[in-house]
Design an enzyme around this catalytic site. Sequence first.
Site, PDB file in Angstrom:
ATOM      1  N   TYR A  47       0.809  -1.213   0.000  1.00  0.00           N
ATOM      2  CA  TYR A  47       0.000   0.000   0.000  1.00  0.00           C
ATOM      3  C   TYR A  47       0.851   1.276   0.000  1.00  0.00           C
ATOM      4  O   TYR A  47       0.326   2.364  -0.224  1.00  0.00           O
ATOM      5  CB  TYR A  47      -0.926   0.037   1.226  1.00  0.00           C
ATOM      6  N   HIS A 105       0.179 -11.548   1.979  1.00  0.00           N
ATOM      7  CA  HIS A 105      -0.812 -10.731   1.273  1.00  0.00           C
ATOM      8  C   HIS A 105      -1.494 -11.508   0.143  1.00  0.00           C
ATOM      9  O   HIS A 105      -2.714 -11.466  -0.006  1.00  0.00           O
ATOM     10  CB  HIS A 105      -0.133  -9.475   0.720  1.00  0.00           C
TER      11      HIS A 105
END
Length: 274
Positions: A47, A105
Amino acid sequence: MQSIRSKGLQIPRLGFGTFRMPGDGCEAVVESALDLGYRHIDTAAMYDNEAAVGRAIKVSGVAREDIFLTTKVWHDQLEPGALVEAFKVSLNKLDVDYIDLFMVHWPSPSMHMAQVMTAMQSLLDQGLIRGIGVCNFNMPMLREAIDQLGAPIAAVQVEYHPFLDQSALLGFLRARDIPLVAHAPLAQGRATQDPVLTRIAAKHGATAAQVAIAWLLQQEGVIAIPKAQRRENQMSNLQSLNVTLDEEDRQLIAALPKDQRFVQPPFAPDWDAK
């Protein structure tokens, strides 16, 4: 704020997602969320906002132990040495002493599951993380990690919203007392415009987004992490905790199409694998 207990962790059921909030602009957004009462913050190396999240935590005035902080390692860093190094980079950017939940992730076709879980366990054993999690694993991957290897998975994060069926996964996780963390809980904004959810919302004096979040939170073992950059939307999402759906509402939502998956990158696993 209700929490779900898993592997010794207390995970707040309504969290705050930070996907697509890169850079310094994320700091004020997370500060606002913490000020409003969010205590579960979800970020990731990918991110590109871990440093901003860390600064927001520092200046918020909220004690570190009162915040449940999740971050994640990207799928190209799953070789054990690379995973540990990636964790150290995340820890440094966040500028905290530990991570509450450290997650893979996305899976990688080349990952060696036993080695990945051993590397995660080593961080747990050192007290650098409080819990291990995985995101976007399909059922065979979860069976290998949880049932075959016995990894102490504390949470599994996947796409989940009123337009996607996750009943098989929920059954699997509930049988093992592992919560499901719903990312994209508003179907990337589509839930806010859905006519069925809008009709239910009008009945409760709520919004369609609040109905979608309430639908998730009123299921056993489900956590939701909607994101919202504007303070009024952050507050509105919190107010979904005050919406109580009835059986008629649930039946209407159950009748919605349940085959709509919106998070489908080219490296996603085979979701249909048994």
